[in-house]
Design a protein around this motif. Structure first.
Motif, PDB file in Angstrom:
ATOM      1  N   ALA A  30     -26.872  -1.442  14.166  1.00  0.00           N
ATOM      2  CA  ALA A  30     -26.541  -1.267  15.459  1.00  0.00           C
ATOM      3  C   ALA A  30     -27.817  -0.523  16.263  1.00  0.00           C
ATOM      4  CB  ALA A  30     -25.302  -0.259  15.227  1.00  0.00           C
ATOM      5  N   GLY A  31     -27.820  -1.106  17.368  1.00  0.00           N
ATOM      6  CA  GLY A  31     -28.930  -0.410  18.264  1.00  0.00           C
ATOM      7  C   GLY A  31     -30.738  -0.765  18.136  1.00  0.00           C
ATOM      8  N   GLY A  32     -30.563  -1.902  16.881  1.00  0.00           N
ATOM      9  CA  GLY A  32     -31.660  -2.449  16.789  1.00  0.00           C
ATOM     10  C   GLY A  32     -33.294  -1.573  15.748  1.00  0.00           C
ATOM     11  N   LEU A  33     -33.143  -0.544  15.864  1.00  0.00           N
ATOM     12  CA  LEU A  33     -33.069   0.968  15.611  1.00  0.00           C
ATOM     13  C   LEU A  33     -32.920   1.644  14.310  1.00  0.00           C
ATOM     14  CD1 LEU A  33     -34.224   2.729  19.395  1.00  0.00           C
ATOM     15  CD2 LEU A  33     -35.012   1.151  18.186  1.00  0.00           C
ATOM     16  N   ILE A  34     -34.463   2.332  13.413  1.00  0.00           N
ATOM     17  CA  ILE A  34     -34.261   2.965  13.243  1.00  0.00           C
ATOM     18  C   ILE A  34     -33.587   4.683  13.033  1.00  0.00           C
ATOM     19  CG2 ILE A  34     -34.981   4.410  10.709  1.00  0.00           C
ATOM     20  CD1 ILE A  34     -37.025   2.113  10.854  1.00  0.00           C
ATOM     21  N   PRO A  35     -32.277   5.063  12.616  1.00  0.00           N
ATOM     22  CA  PRO A  35     -32.373   6.201  13.852  1.00  0.00           C
ATOM     23  C   PRO A  35     -33.377   7.826  13.445  1.00  0.00           C
ATOM     24  CG  PRO A  35     -30.905   5.957  11.469  1.00  0.00           C
ATOM     25  CD  PRO A  35     -32.242   4.841  11.058  1.00  0.00           C
ATOM     26  N   SER A  36     -33.061   7.766  14.843  1.00  0.00           N
ATOM     27  CA  SER A  36     -33.900   9.141  15.269  1.00  0.00           C
ATOM     28  C   SER A  36     -32.592  10.406  14.503  1.00  0.00           C
ATOM     29  CB  SER A  36     -33.665   9.711  16.103  1.00  0.00           C
ATOM     30  OG  SER A  36     -32.706  10.638  16.916  1.00  0.00           O
ATOM     31  N   LEU A  37     -33.882  12.003  13.927  1.00  0.00           N
ATOM     32  CA  LEU A  37     -33.646  12.908  13.392  1.00  0.00           C
ATOM     33  C   LEU A  37     -32.881  13.957  14.152  1.00  0.00           C
ATOM     34  CD1 LEU A  37     -35.291  11.695   9.965  1.00  0.00           C
ATOM     35  CD2 LEU A  37     -32.876  11.124  10.547  1.00  0.00           C
ATOM     36  N   VAL A  74     -25.277  -5.941  10.891  1.00  0.00           N
ATOM     37  CA  VAL A  74     -24.234  -6.213  12.141  1.00  0.00           C
ATOM     38  C   VAL A  74     -23.119  -7.367  12.239  1.00  0.00           C
ATOM     39  CG1 VAL A  74     -24.533  -3.573  13.838  1.00  0.00           C
ATOM     40  CG2 VAL A  74     -25.735  -5.688  13.605  1.00  0.00           C
ATOM     41  N   ASP A  75     -24.217  -8.284  11.478  1.00  0.00           N
ATOM     42  CA  ASP A  75     -24.407  -9.685  12.204  1.00  0.00           C
ATOM     43  C   ASP A  75     -24.225 -10.202  10.745  1.00  0.00           C
ATOM     44  OD1 ASP A  75     -23.845 -12.358  12.515  1.00  0.00           O
ATOM     45  OD2 ASP A  75     -24.490 -12.398  13.378  1.00  0.00           O
ATOM     46  N   ALA A  76     -23.244 -10.430   9.222  1.00  0.00           N
ATOM     47  CA  ALA A  76     -23.158 -10.728   8.136  1.00  0.00           C
ATOM     48  C   ALA A  76     -24.183 -12.720   7.973  1.00  0.00           C
ATOM     49  CB  ALA A  76     -22.017 -10.714   7.468  1.00  0.00           C
ATOM     50  N   SER A  77     -24.000 -13.072   9.001  1.00  0.00           N
ATOM     51  CA  SER A  77     -24.516 -14.699   8.613  1.00  0.00           C
ATOM     52  C   SER A  77     -25.946 -14.270   9.328  1.00  0.00           C
ATOM     53  CB  SER A  77     -23.750 -15.200   9.437  1.00  0.00           C
ATOM     54  OG  SER A  77     -24.139 -14.882  11.482  1.00  0.00           O
ATOM     55  N   LYS A  78     -26.721 -13.341   9.460  1.00  0.00           N
ATOM     56  CA  LYS A  78     -27.751 -12.790   9.458  1.00  0.00           C
ATOM     57  C   LYS A  78     -28.639 -11.806   8.801  1.00  0.00           C
ATOM     58  CE  LYS A  78     -28.063 -13.410  14.622  1.00  0.00           C
ATOM     59  NZ  LYS A  78     -27.557 -12.584  15.771  1.00  0.00           N
ATOM     60  N   PRO A  79     -30.006 -11.939   8.712  1.00  0.00           N
ATOM     61  CA  PRO A  79     -30.405 -12.334   7.255  1.00  0.00           C
ATOM     62  C   PRO A  79     -30.278 -10.301   7.317  1.00  0.00           C
ATOM     63  CG  PRO A  79     -32.011 -13.494   8.362  1.00  0.00           C
ATOM     64  CD  PRO A  79     -30.697 -13.255   9.103  1.00  0.00           C
ATOM     65  N   ALA A  80     -30.319  -9.841   6.102  1.00  0.00           N
ATOM     66  CA  ALA A  80     -30.042  -8.501   5.992  1.00  0.00           C
ATOM     67  C   ALA A  80     -30.871  -7.295   6.319  1.00  0.00           C
ATOM     68  CB  ALA A  80     -29.861  -8.092   4.243  1.00  0.00           C
ATOM     69  N   PRO A  81     -30.766  -6.133   6.666  1.00  0.00           N
ATOM     70  CA  PRO A  81     -31.894  -5.253   7.937  1.00  0.00           C
ATOM     71  C   PRO A  81     -33.216  -5.229   6.389  1.00  0.00           C
ATOM     72  CG  PRO A  81     -29.656  -4.358   7.608  1.00  0.00           C
ATOM     73  CD  PRO A  81     -29.543  -5.744   6.524  1.00  0.00           C
TER      74      PRO A  81
END
Ligand code: HEC
Ligand code: HEC
Length: 236
Positions: free
Chosen positions: A156-163, A188-195
């Motif tokens: 979600a958001g395409g980013l590693i979370p800020s802290l 977010v999309d189960a059909s795409k490669p895992a993070p």
């Protein structure tokens, strides 16, 4: 030395360099040679060697997978358009050797990790936590001062979370457990490669008091909004 002798000495040196090549049948050793030779050390430090302008790589083999390292070295800009790390256009064999060398970096290049010296242990927890944040490489995923901005795929958001706002959502104990146990981001999309980037299980690398120092540091980044409002509630 006359020219002929100089040539002979040169030829002998060149020959011995050739003869020495088979010693580098180890991809990790070849990767180490190339890491120096290509000038990676101008921006990165491993152990006490190099310059820590970019992330310290002494623990990079713990935090990043070989698959991700390979992809990063192939073209850093394809992963992070804004990166200042140059594309070295490496040959496939050179890249494979560098990945082997980097994957082998699990902290052993430090005689003593910077945050385990007597001087570091005497620091206030927040300062020691900041040191661990930078040297253990939290910074390589969560950005300077936990500010965020680094990409991950299929999250979600395409980013590693800020802290910077963890104080709002975590107790000290919950934050400690989160750092200790790590996490696999949900696709977010189960059909795409895992993070490709996960939160490492830091309990395998860091001691409990070191994680406590990180908690103190992260909690200091942004004051708790709840305590701010309760302070004003109390202030009537
Ligand atoms: C001009 C400076 C510079 C040079 C030279 C450079 N890098 Fe980087 N590198 C960076 C920066 C800065 C980052 C952090 C990512 C960012 O900020 O975009 C990075 C990130 C990395 C990462 C990921 C770090 C992590 O901790 O997760 C690896 C691995 C890496 N570089 C390896 C290399 C290798 C191998 C070389 C040599 C072939 C190299 N770098 C040369 C600046 C540099
Ligand atoms: C290899 C990249 C990487 C490194 C290095 C890393 N993290 Fe993370 N971290 C992540 C990812 C990805 C997540 C999101 C996990 C998820 O989605 O559940 C995360 C999540 C977190 C969270 C929860 C944030 C939230 O919004 O709930 C905390 C706290 C955290 N990391 C602290 C740290 C600390 C402290 C370090 C250094 C000891 C560290 N991280 C190093 C990738 C990393």
């Amino acid at each position: 030395m006359n020219r002929r002798l100089a040539l002979a000495v040169f030829a002998a040196a060149a020959l011995s360099a050739c003869v020495r090549q088979p010693e580098l049948s180890d991809p990790v050793a070849r990767g180490e040679r190339d890491f120096r030779g290509l000038g990676c050390v101008k921006c990165h430090q491993i152990g006490s060697e190099g310059h820590a302008w970019g992330p310290d790589l002494t623990l990079v083999g713990f935090r990043k997978s070989p698959q991700w390292l390979d992809m990063w070295l192939k073209n850093p800009h394809a992963w992070n358009q804004k990166t200042v790390m140059p594309n070295f256009h490496l040959k496939d064999e050179t890249r494979a050797d560098l990945v082997a060398y980097l994957s082998a970096q699990k902290g052993q290049a430090w005689a003593t990790a910077p945050w385990r010296t007597e001087a570091a242990k005497a620091l206030a927890p927040i300062e020691r936590g900041q040191m661990i944040f930078n040297d253990a490489g939290c910074v390589a995923c969560h950005g300077q001062n936990g500010y965020g901005g680094y990409p991950n795929n299929n999250v979600a958001g395409g980013l590693i979370p800020s802290l910077t706002h963890v104080a709002d959502s975590y107790s000290d104990h919950e934050l400690h457990e989160k750092i200790k146990l790590g996490a696999n981001p949900i696709a977010v999309d189960a059909s795409k490669p895992a993070p490709m980037i996960r939160m490492p299980k830091w309990g395998e690398e860091l001691k409990s008091d070191e994680i406590d120092a990180l908690v103190a540091y992260l909690m200091s980044l942004e004051p708790k909004s709840s305590s701010k409002s309760s302070a004003s509630d109390d202030g009537f």
